[in-house]
Design a protein around this motif. Sequence first.
Motif, PDB file in Angstrom:
ATOM      1  N   ILE A 257       0.823  -1.201   0.000  1.00 37.67           N
ATOM      2  CA  ILE A 257       0.000   0.000   0.000  1.00 37.67           C
ATOM      3  C   ILE A 257       0.862   1.257   0.000  1.00 37.67           C
ATOM      4  CG2 ILE A 257      -1.593   1.359   1.432  1.00 37.67           C
ATOM      5  CD1 ILE A 257      -2.936  -1.298   2.213  1.00 37.67           C
TER       6      ILE A 257
ATOM      7  N   VAL B 231      -3.696  -1.125  -4.818  1.00 39.28           N
ATOM      8  CA  VAL B 231      -2.941  -0.282  -3.882  1.00 39.28           C
ATOM      9  C   VAL B 231      -2.768   1.144  -4.399  1.00 39.28           C
ATOM     10  CG1 VAL B 231      -1.727  -2.155  -2.722  1.00 39.28           C
ATOM     11  CG2 VAL B 231      -0.715  -1.129  -4.777  1.00 39.28           C
TER      12      VAL B 231
ATOM     13  N   ALA C  72      -6.738  -4.222   0.561  1.00 41.51           N
ATOM     14  CA  ALA C  72      -6.081  -4.134  -0.739  1.00 41.51           C
ATOM     15  C   ALA C  72      -5.385  -5.429  -1.104  1.00 41.51           C
ATOM     16  CB  ALA C  72      -5.068  -2.989  -0.727  1.00 41.51           C
TER      17      ALA C  72
END
Length: 251
Positions: free
Chosen positions: A18, A217, A186
């Motif tokens: 992320i 992401v 994610a």
Amino acid sequence: MGKLEGKVAIITGGAGGIGSGMARAMAKEGAVVAIVDLNEEMGKATEAELQAISPKSFFLKADLMDHANLPNIVETVVEKCGKLDILVNNAHVSKQVPLAETTQAHLDLSFGTSFYPTFYLMNAALPHLKETKGNIINFASGAGLSGHKTQGAYAAAKEAIRGLSRVAANEWGEFGINVNIISPLAYTPGVEAWSKSQPEYYEQVRNQIPLGRFGDVEQDIGRVAVFLASDDSSYITGQTLMVDGGSLMLH
């Protein structure tokens, strides 16, 4: 002109997952991004990727467990870039064990890599963010909000970060500083590995997400981070944004 043109951002845990998704999204909107990570190989690779978009972006190697050194991260970035507009506290390391088996070492790892760095970096950044009327983006988790099994240390640190963020939003609003929280879901390298090792369970979890997929992401999490770092969110503070495809709906 990008939404973050000329702004300077620090993203912890920015070398992959992320963190790197947010770094790419912010760089594409004109920000100079300093990614802070302990993984030098991944950090250098992400640095090269970012510099193709935003030439002044760079990687800064740091151990977030070295709490006494955390203010130096902020000072290094400000010295190099002249200011700081955005602080993203994304990094976190923890181990999953049942609550009854959670030790002091598990708590120390979880709080030491996330809550304490968030606290110290926020305070170190405060005088600089006052000057720019900047933004802080911290990270929560559905694990803390719903109390996932085996994630006691992780959930506790994440909820502590939410509490800290709300206090900061109340105290620092007078300086024009916005403090918000993203709770993401994610498709990270960790989720990818899990999908291959436990495909049936992965499909079961994915099917329970109202939007039917894990977030990207960059496009999903990164774009929300851009929003929270931009002038578009100037009247939002102290909020937890659930960027999880509808998995958890706050009341």
